[in-house]
Design an enzyme around this catalytic site. Structure first.
Site, mmCIF file in Angstrom:
data_model
loop_
_atom_site.group_PDB
_atom_site.id
_atom_site.type_symbol
_atom_site.label_atom_id
_atom_site.label_comp_id
_atom_site.label_asym_id
_atom_site.label_seq_id
_atom_site.Cartn_x
_atom_site.Cartn_y
_atom_site.Cartn_z
ATOM 1 N N GLU A 102 0.769 -1.138 -0.043
ATOM 2 C CA GLU A 102 0.051 -0.123 -0.135
ATOM 3 C C GLU A 102 0.948 1.145 -0.038
ATOM 4 O OE1 GLU A 102 -2.829 1.774 -0.941
ATOM 5 O OE2 GLU A 102 -3.984 0.099 0.457
ATOM 6 N N LYS A 114 4.767 4.052 -10.059
ATOM 7 C CA LYS A 114 3.434 3.812 -9.406
ATOM 8 C C LYS A 114 2.349 3.241 -10.379
ATOM 9 C CE LYS A 114 5.069 6.811 -6.062
ATOM 10 N NZ LYS A 114 5.215 8.434 -5.674
#
Lengths: 436, 436
Positions: free
Chosen positions: A129, A205
């Site tokens: 996360e 990302k």
């Protein structure tokens, strides 16, 4: 009460933050999770820096192998960063049957498929996360909350350094170099800002998010990447005049059989909620076919926000351990057997509206030549704007196009830049109009 | 492959959306979850309305008890709404050992503690992501992603009807009544808008979020509630002049030993990301001590966004069933034994800046009297603004105060409204300045 034993590898900024929460909030975590999270080891070669955390006797060590080889350790937190020793340690941890939690987007983007495969073989989980969007729960949202959606697209401001610089350039009409220098002075940019300002951090990302969103392999190589170093205050000003804000966006779109995936500066209209994301904040919009557009917003980096995301992964894994639920949620959102290598559409094939700025000699006929070439390339102009801001006898000509194909735009630009009356390279910024 | 059997009670808008996703996306859900979600029954008394969903043979029935008493049913989806029969059915489902997923905020806000207790006794889960914020994953975020944070406060735009009306009033300078009528015509407001426009729907949602955020009982009764029916275009205009937007906010703040909890219209500065949330969209900011401010944004209502949230709960429970992990995450975020009845601070004790608008006779000495009373009550004025917009020989006097205590503000207003030179009741709107 069940005790979960944790070892942290790398006690830099994020590692220190994780240690701090585990130590200072042990009671809070225990009251919520119903298990004791015990920080058994923190391994780092640097024994002199004060982390501001009161480690218990014997917790701080220098040998990572003590963590990796301790059969008591349930979860290894990798906060070393980079693709070198961190990769070796993470593989070793997985092979030794330890769950791993990491914030290492570069490593996941480059070697994520191998790491996931290794984790599956050894029946352990990887929590990441913290790798994307800092404390924004974008991984959990894609993997769990949007499970009933076909994801249509993702648009993210995923790099706080770039967003800080662009916000500063916009607010103060200053140059990229000046804004970068100030970002560095304030700690919002690294001494070597290459990965950030050239867009690679955002691409790392995006590769991770795409895998979760579309059920595809982690594919960094095929993402088109452009940074923000060529953005000028002049283009930011023109953008404002047309009701746009310039942001470095990580964009992916789900076509029927392919995925668009690109990182570049883009103009977005002020009705797009991302246009209001300022300073070092991050945000990501996700378009689901059931949800429509949703957005997450928060601090994308920093010690405690990133540590908060690491802790959420630790809690998830702890809860799995307590209930015997390994791989309750597949690491990439769906079981490995259902993950496909979905091709990424070449940049030349995407279609988008464009902003062009030409530096033209202030003489008759230039506009006609430019628009003629654009017309021949099938590019239709929506707005033309010529203002008397002369620089060295030239005038800027601004054009905003309707939807045009990238290869046509590039062909036209190449031709236009050979005109005698055009000075310098034309400036090209893609426009993201899509919003719900 | 494991099959999870589902029964839906109530096939209105949300129930139909849930059925549609379960039927039309069976393959997608199966590929992600690794289990088959089988919609065995949909029970509704209305057999004539076309839901636009192709139910299989024998799926659509009229008797809810068939669902409640079928030992095959794993998960009951309650999409009836209200606090009547829905409550009976939900209790019955829990007592019969069935997990329940619901979007019913009114029921949870009023009887949530009983429902949770019943679920714990029968070792089943209650999923309620759809109850608050539609498709925004605010329940999961509070319960799982922010587990390492002490939650400092929550500020939400949790009612799309009110936000639509206020946005329209702001954009078109129209009255509340006109905006409401249009919202009703467009389906953004119900025929009976009472629960929405008077703030009660937002209060239901805030009661649920507070329990998750602070580890407290669900407490609806102590939330102060004011709606938006008294907001005028004039106050919206003045707000704009001072750089504020008026939103109906659900606000809670975590003090050391108490919680502030209130729903009312509030002015927020334009730097607050909630000020850019327009139309029927919802958003909530959550302040965590590690994360700082994060925000979730999305469609807070509507068939498919709400159904998406219901599906995420079904998937979560399915994954628990598959891995044998009951109560993996406690229903209210921490085990029942750790939930405390934290008192809510009475409204009179809160402190906030205020916007006052007085309708004053256009004669000398009025300002002196008003400011004299405010001064005596310990209220310090930040901005005074008197403009020549006369209505019937009166002028509006606007004041923005520094932080003041509610009981002092109310005392001052009571005294000021007795002045001969003050017509009508003063208008009071609280200002939310806090943002990170």
């Amino acid at each position: 009460m069940k005790t979960i034993k944790i070892g942290i590898l790398g006690c830099g900024i994020v590692g220190s933050g994780v240690a701090r929460i585990l130590i200072e909030k042990q009671a809070l975590l225990e009251s919520r999770i119903g298990a004791r999270l015990n920080l058994k080891y923190v391994a780092d070669l640097d024994t002199t820096t004060d982390r501001g955390v009161a480690f218990g006797e014997g917790v701080f060590i220098t040998d990572a192998n003590t963590v990796l080889n301790d059969p008591d350790i349930d979860i290894v937190v990798e906060t070393i960063g980079g693709k070198g020793i961190a990769k070796q340690f993470m593989l070793k941890a997985l092979e030794n049957g330890k769950h791993v939690v990491t914030a290492n987007k570069a490593l996941l983007a480059s070697f994520g498929n191998l790491l996931v495969k290794t984790a599956m073989e050894h029946q352990v989980d990887i929590g990441f996360e913290a790798s994307t969007g800092g404390c924004m729960p974008v991984i959990k949202t894609l993997r769990e909350s949007l499970v009933g959606n076909r994801i249509e697209g993702i648009t993210g401001i995923l790099n706080g350094t770039c967003n800080y610089i662009l916000t500063k350039m916009s607010n103060e009409s200053c140059s990229f170099d000046k804004a970068l220098a100030e970002a560095q002075a304030l700690g919002f940019a690294e001494a070597d800002p290459f990965l950030d300002v050239e867009g690679f951090d955002s691409a790392h990302k995006l590769a991770i998010l795409n895998a979760l969103a579309y059920g595809m392999d982690i594919n960094l190589d095929d993402i088109h990447v452009e940074g923000i170093t060529k953005i000028t205050p002049m283009d930011i000003e023109f953008a404002k005049e047309f009701g746009y804000t310039i942001k470095l966006l990580a964009i992916s779109k789900n076509s029927a059989t392919e995925v668009e995936a690109r990182v570049h500066p883009a103009m977005i209209p002020n009705r797009n909620p991302l246009s209001h994301v300022e300073g070092s904040m991050n945000a990501v919009t996700i378009d689901g076919d059931a949800t429509g557009q949703t957005m997450l917003y928060g601090h994308g980096a920093g010690m405690m926000p990133t540590a908060s995301a690491v802790i959420s992964d630790i809690a998830d894994i702890a809860r799995n351990i307590m209930t015997g639920a390994r791989h309750r949620v597949p690491i990439l959102g769906c079981p490995q057997t259902n993950i496909r290598p979905i091709p990424v559409l070449p940049l030349s094939q995407i279609s988008t509206p464009y902003y062009f700025r030409f530096e033209a000699a202030d003489q008759p006929g230039v506009l006609s030549k430019i628009s003629g070439i654009l017309g021949e390339c099938g590019i239709s102009i929506k707005i033309v704007h010529q203002k008397g801001r002369r620089t060295n006898g030239t005038v800027p000509i601004i054009m905003i196009t309707h939807l045009a194909k990238e290869e046509n735009a590039q062909k036209a630009l190449k031709e236009i830049s050979t005109l005698d009356s055009i000075m310098n390279q034309p400036v090209v910024i893609r426009i993201e109009e899509t919003d719900n």
